[in-house]
Design a protein around this motif. Structure first.
Motif, PDB file in Angstrom:
ATOM      1  N   ARG A  91       0.833  -1.194   0.000  1.00 54.23           N
ATOM      2  CA  ARG A  91       0.000   0.000   0.000  1.00 54.23           C
ATOM      3  C   ARG A  91       0.868   1.244   0.000  1.00 54.23           C
ATOM      4  O   ARG A  91       2.011   1.231   0.449  1.00 54.23           O
ATOM      5  N   PHE A  92       0.271   2.322  -0.517  1.00 54.66           N
ATOM      6  CA  PHE A  92       0.939   3.617  -0.612  1.00 54.66           C
ATOM      7  C   PHE A  92       0.445   4.520   0.514  1.00 54.66           C
ATOM      8  O   PHE A  92      -0.750   4.550   0.817  1.00 54.66           O
ATOM      9  N   VAL A  93       1.385   5.265   1.106  1.00 54.36           N
ATOM     10  CA  VAL A  93       1.041   6.224   2.162  1.00 54.36           C
ATOM     11  C   VAL A  93       1.678   7.561   1.811  1.00 54.36           C
ATOM     12  O   VAL A  93       2.903   7.653   1.676  1.00 54.36           O
ATOM     13  N   LYS A  94       0.859   8.583   1.663  1.00 54.45           N
ATOM     14  CA  LYS A  94       1.349   9.936   1.360  1.00 54.45           C
ATOM     15  C   LYS A  94       1.767  10.607   2.656  1.00 54.45           C
ATOM     16  O   LYS A  94       0.965  10.784   3.566  1.00 54.45           O
ATOM     17  N   MET A  95       3.056  10.962   2.751  1.00 49.81           N
ATOM     18  CA  MET A  95       3.543  11.658   3.931  1.00 49.81           C
ATOM     19  C   MET A  95       3.162  13.138   3.855  1.00 49.81           C
ATOM     20  O   MET A  95       3.192  13.732   2.774  1.00 49.81           O
ATOM     21  N   PRO A  96       2.795  13.745   4.982  1.00 51.82           N
ATOM     22  CA  PRO A  96       2.386  15.152   4.953  1.00 51.82           C
ATOM     23  C   PRO A  96       3.550  16.075   4.608  1.00 51.82           C
ATOM     24  O   PRO A  96       4.708  15.788   4.936  1.00 51.82           O
ATOM     25  N   ASP A  97       3.237  17.173   3.943  1.00 50.16           N
ATOM     26  CA  ASP A  97       4.219  18.221   3.624  1.00 50.16           C
ATOM     27  C   ASP A  97       5.395  17.706   2.804  1.00 50.16           C
ATOM     28  O   ASP A  97       6.529  18.169   2.950  1.00 50.16           O
ATOM     29  N   THR A  98       5.156  16.736   1.950  1.00 45.01           N
ATOM     30  CA  THR A  98       6.213  16.214   1.095  1.00 45.01           C
ATOM     31  C   THR A  98       5.590  15.569  -0.133  1.00 45.01           C
ATOM     32  O   THR A  98       4.409  15.204  -0.121  1.00 45.01           O
ATOM     33  N   GLU A  99       6.384  15.440  -1.174  1.00 48.07           N
ATOM     34  CA  GLU A  99       5.920  14.765  -2.384  1.00 48.07           C
ATOM     35  C   GLU A  99       6.199  13.267  -2.334  1.00 48.07           C
ATOM     36  O   GLU A  99       5.920  12.549  -3.288  1.00 48.07           O
ATOM     37  N   ARG A 100       6.747  12.798  -1.231  1.00 47.13           N
ATOM     38  CA  ARG A 100       7.098  11.386  -1.122  1.00 47.13           C
ATOM     39  C   ARG A 100       5.879  10.522  -0.806  1.00 47.13           C
ATOM     40  O   ARG A 100       5.106  10.822   0.102  1.00 47.13           O
ATOM     41  N   ILE A 101       5.747   9.454  -1.562  1.00 44.71           N
ATOM     42  CA  ILE A 101       4.730   8.437  -1.314  1.00 44.71           C
ATOM     43  C   ILE A 101       5.473   7.174  -0.885  1.00 44.71           C
ATOM     44  O   ILE A 101       6.209   6.576  -1.681  1.00 44.71           O
ATOM     45  N   SER A 118      -8.200   2.205  -4.892  1.00 45.27           N
ATOM     46  CA  SER A 118      -8.255   2.477  -3.447  1.00 45.27           C
ATOM     47  C   SER A 118      -7.588   1.388  -2.615  1.00 45.27           C
ATOM     48  O   SER A 118      -7.094   1.659  -1.512  1.00 45.27           O
ATOM     49  N   ASN A 119      -7.553   0.158  -3.117  1.00 45.09           N
ATOM     50  CA  ASN A 119      -6.950  -0.935  -2.347  1.00 45.09           C
ATOM     51  C   ASN A 119      -5.454  -0.746  -2.126  1.00 45.09           C
ATOM     52  O   ASN A 119      -4.871  -1.373  -1.244  1.00 45.09           O
ATOM     53  N   PHE A 120      -4.832   0.098  -2.948  1.00 44.89           N
ATOM     54  CA  PHE A 120      -3.395   0.325  -2.814  1.00 44.89           C
ATOM     55  C   PHE A 120      -3.063   1.432  -1.811  1.00 44.89           C
ATOM     56  O   PHE A 120      -1.891   1.638  -1.508  1.00 44.89           O
ATOM     57  N   TRP A 121      -4.054   2.145  -1.308  1.00 48.31           N
ATOM     58  CA  TRP A 121      -3.778   3.338  -0.514  1.00 48.31           C
ATOM     59  C   TRP A 121      -4.210   3.176   0.936  1.00 48.31           C
ATOM     60  O   TRP A 121      -5.237   2.576   1.237  1.00 48.31           O
ATOM     61  N   GLN A 122      -3.393   3.733   1.830  1.00 46.20           N
ATOM     62  CA  GLN A 122      -3.710   3.790   3.253  1.00 46.20           C
ATOM     63  C   GLN A 122      -3.506   5.225   3.716  1.00 46.20           C
ATOM     64  O   GLN A 122      -2.532   5.881   3.323  1.00 46.20           O
ATOM     65  N   SER A 123      -4.392   5.724   4.535  1.00 53.57           N
ATOM     66  CA  SER A 123      -4.243   7.100   5.015  1.00 53.57           C
ATOM     67  C   SER A 123      -3.043   7.207   5.949  1.00 53.57           C
ATOM     68  O   SER A 123      -2.672   6.241   6.632  1.00 53.57           O
ATOM     69  N   TYR A 124      -2.457   8.384   5.974  1.00 51.77           N
ATOM     70  CA  TYR A 124      -1.295   8.626   6.839  1.00 51.77           C
ATOM     71  C   TYR A 124      -1.648   8.404   8.307  1.00 51.77           C
ATOM     72  O   TYR A 124      -0.882   7.789   9.055  1.00 51.77           O
ATOM     73  N   THR A 125      -2.804   8.879   8.735  1.00 55.58           N
ATOM     74  CA  THR A 125      -3.171   8.774  10.152  1.00 55.58           C
ATOM     75  C   THR A 125      -3.391   7.327  10.577  1.00 55.58           C
ATOM     76  O   THR A 125      -3.016   6.941  11.685  1.00 55.58           O
ATOM     77  N   SER A 126      -3.982   6.512   9.712  1.00 53.51           N
ATOM     78  CA  SER A 126      -4.199   5.111  10.093  1.00 53.51           C
ATOM     79  C   SER A 126      -2.883   4.343  10.103  1.00 53.51           C
ATOM     80  O   SER A 126      -2.697   3.419  10.898  1.00 53.51           O
ATOM     81  N   TRP A 127      -1.945   4.711   9.220  1.00 52.23           N
ATOM     82  CA  TRP A 127      -0.630   4.070   9.237  1.00 52.23           C
ATOM     83  C   TRP A 127       0.169   4.500  10.464  1.00 52.23           C
ATOM     84  O   TRP A 127       0.802   3.675  11.129  1.00 52.23           O
ATOM     85  N   LEU A 128       0.130   5.788  10.794  1.00 55.25           N
ATOM     86  CA  LEU A 128       0.952   6.325  11.876  1.00 55.25           C
ATOM     87  C   LEU A 128       0.516   5.807  13.236  1.00 55.25           C
ATOM     88  O   LEU A 128       1.343   5.456  14.078  1.00 55.25           O
ATOM     89  N   GLY A 129      -0.779   5.736  13.478  1.00 52.57           N
ATOM     90  CA  GLY A 129      -1.270   5.325  14.784  1.00 52.57           C
ATOM     91  C   GLY A 129      -1.619   6.519  15.653  1.00 52.57           C
ATOM     92  O   GLY A 129      -1.524   7.680  15.240  1.00 52.57           O
ATOM     93  N   GLU A 130      -2.002   6.233  16.880  1.00 54.33           N
ATOM     94  CA  GLU A 130      -2.503   7.272  17.779  1.00 54.33           C
ATOM     95  C   GLU A 130      -1.398   8.241  18.174  1.00 54.33           C
ATOM     96  O   GLU A 130      -0.297   7.840  18.549  1.00 54.33           O
ATOM     97  N   ILE A 131      -1.725   9.522  18.087  1.00 56.48           N
ATOM     98  CA  ILE A 131      -0.752  10.562  18.398  1.00 56.48           C
ATOM     99  C   ILE A 131      -1.512  11.789  18.901  1.00 56.48           C
ATOM    100  O   ILE A 131      -2.560  12.140  18.348  1.00 56.48           O
ATOM    101  N   PRO A 132      -1.068  12.437  19.983  1.00 56.02           N
ATOM    102  CA  PRO A 132      -1.795  13.603  20.496  1.00 56.02           C
ATOM    103  C   PRO A 132      -1.808  14.743  19.478  1.00 56.02           C
ATOM    104  O   PRO A 132      -0.789  15.041  18.856  1.00 56.02           O
TER     105      PRO A 132
END
Length: 363
Positions: free
Chosen positions: A125-135, A175-189
């Motif tokens: 799966r692909f995860v788009k990192m925030p504030d960057t063009e890196r997937i 859509s099956n190839f993509w995962q949201s950044y927040t669901s990949w990262l996990g819980e964070i304040p």
């Protein structure tokens, strides 16, 4: 998978890192990167049950001993020379480092543990990192297989990535190839300051009156003046010469239980069990609240963090840095050329300040 009996350890490291596309220039970090690649490769081949189209595979779980045996047997010839140079000592025992690296791959989402003793590759799966063009591309597939479909794949830390414009059209809209950044990262304040304020309110309302004596517990030092005078991260309660009333992280002297304590003039007034609260996030939040900056200490190409990183922050930084096996409980990371600024953008957001120690190389 390569036959490495005829190659020296150094030759094998250089060859394999170049093949992977990693810019690592450190022996221990190089070993971690190579072990990670062999784990992905072996787990893929051992578990693949029914090849289908790219990204659509069926796997059978692989027992941990079968995986460890295959990876260890493949790498042992290259390890023999490293053992003579200290890389194969108790800290870097080959089986230990394979298991440790497997757990790091689990953290970033490349492999999945099934039950107690079995593992399978995670789906691609692909995860788009925030504030960057890196997937970033996560999943238990070796570089050699991924590059057949994603030839511009790059390697940094323990992660692999493409630029946004390099994602194939047939995958971009699936859509099956993509995962949201927040669901990949996990819980964070969302906001550490507000989170600590909320915890203080909870302790005031629901904390139990403490019966602990000074001999019963220790306090995490998140106050600058106490840290300067004691040079310790944990002190006994009677060493906490602090008149402020606030919440602090506490633990029993046998280290078996942690709790949040409301303390005034060195006296524990109330206490609240930790529950599901992440201890590392609490340490960072309390340090920031009390004016003690969390530190990212950089010496040459190695960096370590105090307080230690929470799981979500570790996961994110492993897409910039290579984790190194802990020595005497200290977790360090290797900083390759050009990756420090990316890492700083991540950890500085949560209050960490970079402290340069000793020789400073251009990285």
């Amino acid at each position: 998978m390569d036959t490495i009996n005829s190659a020296s350890s150094e030759e094998f490291l250089h060859f394999k890192l170049a093949e992977i596309g990693s810019g690592v220039r450190d022996e221990t970090a190089g070993i971690v990167v190579i072990v990670a690649e062999y784990i992905r490769d072996w787990l893929w081949h051992l578990s693949l049950h029914m090849p289908q189209s790219f990204g659509q595979y069926k796997f059978s779980p692989v027992h941990i001993l079968r995986l460890l045996d295959n990876v260890e047997n493949q790498l042992t010839p290259a390890w023999s020379e490293s053992s003579e140079n200290g890389v194969g000592n108790d800290v870097f025992n080959i089986r230990n480092i394979i298991m440790w690296t497997l757990e790091r791959l689990q953290e970033i989402g490349d492999v999945v543990k099934v039950g107690t003793h079995h593992w399978i590759p995670a789906p691609i799966r692909f995860v788009k990192m925030p504030d960057t063009e890196r997937i970033f591309v996560f999943g238990g597939v070796s570089n050699s297989i991924l590059k057949r479909q994603l030839p511009k794949l790059r390697y940094v830390g323990l992660g692999r990535y493409l630029l946004d414009v390099e994602i194939p059209d047939n995958m971009r809209h699936e859509s099956n190839f993509w995962q949201s950044y927040t669901s990949w990262l996990g819980e964070i304040p969302d906001n550490l300051e507000s989170w600590i304020d909320e915890l203080k309110t909870v302790v005031n309302k629901h904390g139990g009156v403490s019966s602990a004596s000074f001999a019963d517990y220790e306090v995490f030092v998140s106050v600058p003046e106490v840290r300067r005078t004691t040079h310790k991260s944990w002190v006994s309660a009677n060493e906490l010469h602090c008149t402020r009333e606030d919440i602090f992280l506490c633990r029993t002297t046998d280290f078996t239980e942690y709790f949040i304590g409301q303390i005034k003039n060195g006296q524990l007034l109330k206490e609240l069990p930790m529950g599901n609260i992440d201890r590392q996030w609490l340490q960072i939040g309390l340090c920031t609240r009390h004016g003690l900056s969390p530190l990212a200490t950089l010496k040459d190409t190695k960096i370590y963090f105090s307080p230690q990183l929470p799981e979500a922050l570790r996961r994110r930084l492993m897409t910039c840095l290579v984790p190194l096996p802990p020595i005497e409980g200290r977790q360090q990371y290797y900083v390759s050329k050009g990756s420090l600024s990316d890492a700083e953008n991540v950890y500085s957001y949560y209050g960490y300040q970079t402290k340069h120690v000793g020789g400073r190389q251009s990285i």
